[in-house]
Write a protein that holds these residues in place. Structure first.
Motif, PDB file in Angstrom:
ATOM      1  N   ALA A 122       2.204  -4.165  10.545  1.00  0.00           N
ATOM      2  CA  ALA A 122       3.669  -4.176  10.461  1.00  0.00           C
ATOM      3  C   ALA A 122       4.037  -4.112   8.992  1.00  0.00           C
ATOM      4  N   ALA A 123       4.890  -3.155   8.630  1.00  0.00           N
ATOM      5  CA  ALA A 123       5.210  -3.008   7.214  1.00  0.00           C
ATOM      6  C   ALA A 123       6.584  -2.399   6.989  1.00  0.00           C
ATOM      7  N   PRO A 124       7.462  -3.130   6.314  1.00  0.00           N
ATOM      8  CA  PRO A 124       8.689  -2.509   5.819  1.00  0.00           C
ATOM      9  C   PRO A 124       8.384  -1.971   4.427  1.00  0.00           C
ATOM     10  N   SER A 125       9.376  -1.446   3.743  1.00  0.00           N
ATOM     11  CA  SER A 125       9.157  -0.994   2.368  1.00  0.00           C
ATOM     12  C   SER A 125       8.849  -2.205   1.471  1.00  0.00           C
ATOM     13  N   ALA A 126       8.033  -1.963   0.432  1.00  0.00           N
ATOM     14  CA  ALA A 126       7.519  -3.060  -0.403  1.00  0.00           C
ATOM     15  C   ALA A 126       8.425  -3.381  -1.598  1.00  0.00           C
ATOM     16  N   ASN A 127       9.715  -3.554  -1.304  1.00  0.00           N
ATOM     17  CA  ASN A 127      10.679  -3.907  -2.355  1.00  0.00           C
ATOM     18  C   ASN A 127      11.350  -5.218  -1.981  1.00  0.00           C
ATOM     19  N   LEU A 128      12.007  -5.853  -2.942  1.00  0.00           N
ATOM     20  CA  LEU A 128      12.860  -6.979  -2.590  1.00  0.00           C
ATOM     21  C   LEU A 128      14.037  -6.416  -1.812  1.00  0.00           C
ATOM     22  N   SER A 129      14.493  -7.142  -0.811  1.00  0.00           N
ATOM     23  CA  SER A 129      15.592  -6.697   0.035  1.00  0.00           C
ATOM     24  C   SER A 129      16.779  -6.232  -0.810  1.00  0.00           C
ATOM     25  N   GLY A 130      17.333  -5.083  -0.475  1.00  0.00           N
ATOM     26  CA  GLY A 130      18.511  -4.587  -1.179  1.00  0.00           C
ATOM     27  C   GLY A 130      18.192  -3.655  -2.336  1.00  0.00           C
ATOM     28  N   LYS A 131      16.972  -3.744  -2.876  1.00  0.00           N
ATOM     29  CA  LYS A 131      16.601  -2.858  -3.996  1.00  0.00           C
ATOM     30  C   LYS A 131      16.125  -1.514  -3.458  1.00  0.00           C
ATOM     31  N   PHE A 174       0.836  -1.211   0.000  1.00  0.00           N
ATOM     32  CA  PHE A 174       0.000   0.000   0.000  1.00  0.00           C
ATOM     33  C   PHE A 174       0.870   1.260   0.000  1.00  0.00           C
ATOM     34  N   PRO A 175       0.330   2.355  -0.568  1.00  0.00           N
ATOM     35  CA  PRO A 175       1.120   3.589  -0.585  1.00  0.00           C
ATOM     36  C   PRO A 175       1.072   4.318   0.747  1.00  0.00           C
ATOM     37  N   THR A 176       2.164   4.953   1.098  1.00  0.00           N
ATOM     38  CA  THR A 176       2.173   5.885   2.234  1.00  0.00           C
ATOM     39  C   THR A 176       2.795   7.186   1.704  1.00  0.00           C
ATOM     40  N   GLU A 177       2.883   8.198   2.553  1.00  0.00           N
ATOM     41  CA  GLU A 177       3.464   9.468   2.090  1.00  0.00           C
ATOM     42  C   GLU A 177       4.978   9.362   1.905  1.00  0.00           C
ATOM     43  N   THR A 178       5.606   8.277   2.430  1.00  0.00           N
ATOM     44  CA  THR A 178       7.061   8.123   2.252  1.00  0.00           C
ATOM     45  C   THR A 178       7.340   7.235   1.038  1.00  0.00           C
ATOM     46  N   PHE A 185       6.641  11.976  -0.627  1.00  0.00           N
ATOM     47  CA  PHE A 185       8.003  12.329  -0.198  1.00  0.00           C
ATOM     48  C   PHE A 185       9.068  11.527  -0.938  1.00  0.00           C
ATOM     49  N   GLY A 186       8.825  10.258  -1.178  1.00  0.00           N
ATOM     50  CA  GLY A 186       9.749   9.465  -1.988  1.00  0.00           C
ATOM     51  C   GLY A 186      10.959   8.888  -1.263  1.00  0.00           C
ATOM     52  N   ILE A 187      11.165   9.224   0.007  1.00  0.00           N
ATOM     53  CA  ILE A 187      12.201   8.529   0.788  1.00  0.00           C
ATOM     54  C   ILE A 187      11.575   8.069   2.102  1.00  0.00           C
ATOM     55  N   GLU A 188      12.216   7.079   2.746  1.00  0.00           N
ATOM     56  CA  GLU A 188      11.638   6.475   3.938  1.00  0.00           C
ATOM     57  C   GLU A 188      11.646   7.451   5.114  1.00  0.00           C
ATOM     58  N   SER A 189      10.784   7.127   6.098  1.00  0.00           N
ATOM     59  CA  SER A 189      10.575   8.000   7.254  1.00  0.00           C
ATOM     60  C   SER A 189      11.856   8.302   8.034  1.00  0.00           C
ATOM     61  N   THR A 190      11.836   9.443   8.682  1.00  0.00           N
ATOM     62  CA  THR A 190      12.842   9.800   9.680  1.00  0.00           C
ATOM     63  C   THR A 190      12.611   8.875  10.884  1.00  0.00           C
ATOM     64  N   HIS A 221      -0.895   9.450   4.798  1.00  0.00           N
ATOM     65  CA  HIS A 221      -1.471   9.179   3.475  1.00  0.00           C
ATOM     66  C   HIS A 221      -2.900   8.653   3.637  1.00  0.00           C
ATOM     67  N   PRO A 222      -3.889   9.253   2.933  1.00  0.00           N
ATOM     68  CA  PRO A 222      -5.282   8.829   3.093  1.00  0.00           C
ATOM     69  C   PRO A 222      -5.498   7.334   2.856  1.00  0.00           C
ATOM     70  N   VAL A 223      -4.762   6.732   1.922  1.00  0.00           N
ATOM     71  CA  VAL A 223      -4.938   5.304   1.637  1.00  0.00           C
ATOM     72  C   VAL A 223      -4.451   4.466   2.829  1.00  0.00           C
TER      73      VAL A 223
END
Ligand code: AMP
Ligand code: MG
Length: 338
Positions: A141-150, A32-36, A178-183, A126-128
């Motif tokens: 619980a959610a990390p970024s939705a990429n394959l590890s390392g990408k 799912f999308p977030t603001e980061t 924002f396009g980069i992960e959270s602080t 993010h509203p979604v």
């Protein structure tokens, strides 16, 4: 099978998001999308669902996930300390792109926290993400939705590229703002520590937390020795497959350009004329540095499809959001010329 769900990022339809929420409740895994960036979520209290995230991403089990909530009240189910120390940050940045680390309640599975006694929590704006959290009625619980390392995904296409067929659903809410992960700030210790710079800048955070510790590893290359404050920070990240040469010393730039005559240059709009006759990949404009953060991961993903054996990236003065951009670029670089 992966369900593709397209939503209006500003006004996501409830009936559509309910399908995704049902998947979460049933122990499924949903991007799912977030603001980061895009997240890959599962019910934080369902251990087998959480383990699927690690398996799908090929994520090392000691790299903890961030738990997402939509209401401050949910902190009571997750953390075992007073969060007053963080209240200035919470008041200003929640909901928003700041993750806080606290000592965890014993109910929070150690699978989520990579074996640590602390848990990372964020309330996205993010509203979604907000609506999905509300409908799922559990912390996700959610990390970024990429394959590890990408590089982390900032568009649904990136998630599809990495995870289609592996996850239960992908919610397409367009580009992440924002396009980069959270602080990330750790409030579980005596003195608060910045663990990851992000969209909320160091300058802004220092105003609210004057005693914030800023470890110097944040601007080091990933294979330099670091204090193991945050397990995920020690993994190589964001890296394209081609060598990435990051140049922060202007005086050495010509030498590098000579050494790599075919290499395209990743740079801000303002610098393109400096590389006349050479392919440039524009990151954004220095007049609006947030555009540079927004495009960073998309650009790092496109690098590999460009047929060349190396790519040169121009460094930025590490101020404001560009401090966070430099943190990511340094960790993606195979060589830093400084
Ligand atoms: P991602 O959402 O993919 O950026 O991954 C979350 C990151 O948050 C991890 O890689 C860790 O660096 C950090 N993190 C999560 N939980 C903790 C924790 N309890 N202590 C320190 N860092 C954490
Ligand atoms: Mg990640």
């Amino acid at each position: 099978m992966t369900m593709l769900i397209k939503v209006d990022p500003l006004k996501p339809a409830e009936d559509v998001l309910r399908k995704a929420a049902d998947l979460i409740k049933e122990g499924g895994v949903v991007a799912f999308p977030t603001e980061t960036v895009y997240g890959l979520g599962a019910d934080c209290f369902n251990i087998s669902a959480v383990l699927k995230i690690f398996e799908i991403k090929k994520r090392p089990p000691d790299n903890p996930l961030i738990v997402h909530i939509y209401d401050k009240k949910q902190l009571e189910d997750l953390i075992d300390q007073d969060y007053q120390k963080a209240s200035a940050i919470i008041d200003v940045f929640w909901p928003g792109p700041v993750t806080l680390i606290f000592r965890k309640k014993s109910d929070v599975p150690r699978e989520v926290t990579g074996g640590l006694e602390t848990v990372a929590v964020r309330m996205p704006s993010h509203p979604v993400a907000q609506k999905l959290l509300l409908l799922s009625a559990t912390p996700i619980a959610a990390p970024s939705a990429n394959l590890s390392g990408k590089p982390s995904p900032t568009r649904a296409e990136h998630v599809i590229e990495d995870l289609y067929g592996l996850v239960d659903a992908i919610i397409d809410g367009g580009e992440t703002p924002f396009g980069i992960e959270s602080t990330i700030i750790d409030f579980s210790r005596e003195r608060p520590v910045l663990l990851r710079p992000g969209p909320a800048t160091i300058e802004e955070i220092l105003k609210l937390v004057p005693n914030l510790e800023i470890p110097d590893f944040l601007l080091k290359k990933i294979n330099e020795p670091v204090r193991p404050l945050s397990p995920g920070m020690t993994y190589r990240h964001y890296a394209p497959e081609k060598p990435l040469i990051l140049v922060t010393n202007e005086n050495k730039l010509d030498e590098i350009l000579l050494k790599y005559p075919e290499a395209p240059v990743i740079c801000p709009q303002e610098m393109t004329t400096r590389f006349y006759g050479r392919r440039t990949i524009v990151l954004g404009t220095l007049k609006e540095p947030f555009t540079i953060a927004q495009n960073l991961f998309h650009v790092l993903r496109t690098v590999d499809s460009i047929t060349t054996n190396a790519v040169i990236a121009i460094g930025f003065e590490p101020k404001g959001i560009l401090f966070s951009v430099m943190n990511r670029l340094r960790r993606a670089a195979t060589e830093i010329v400084e």
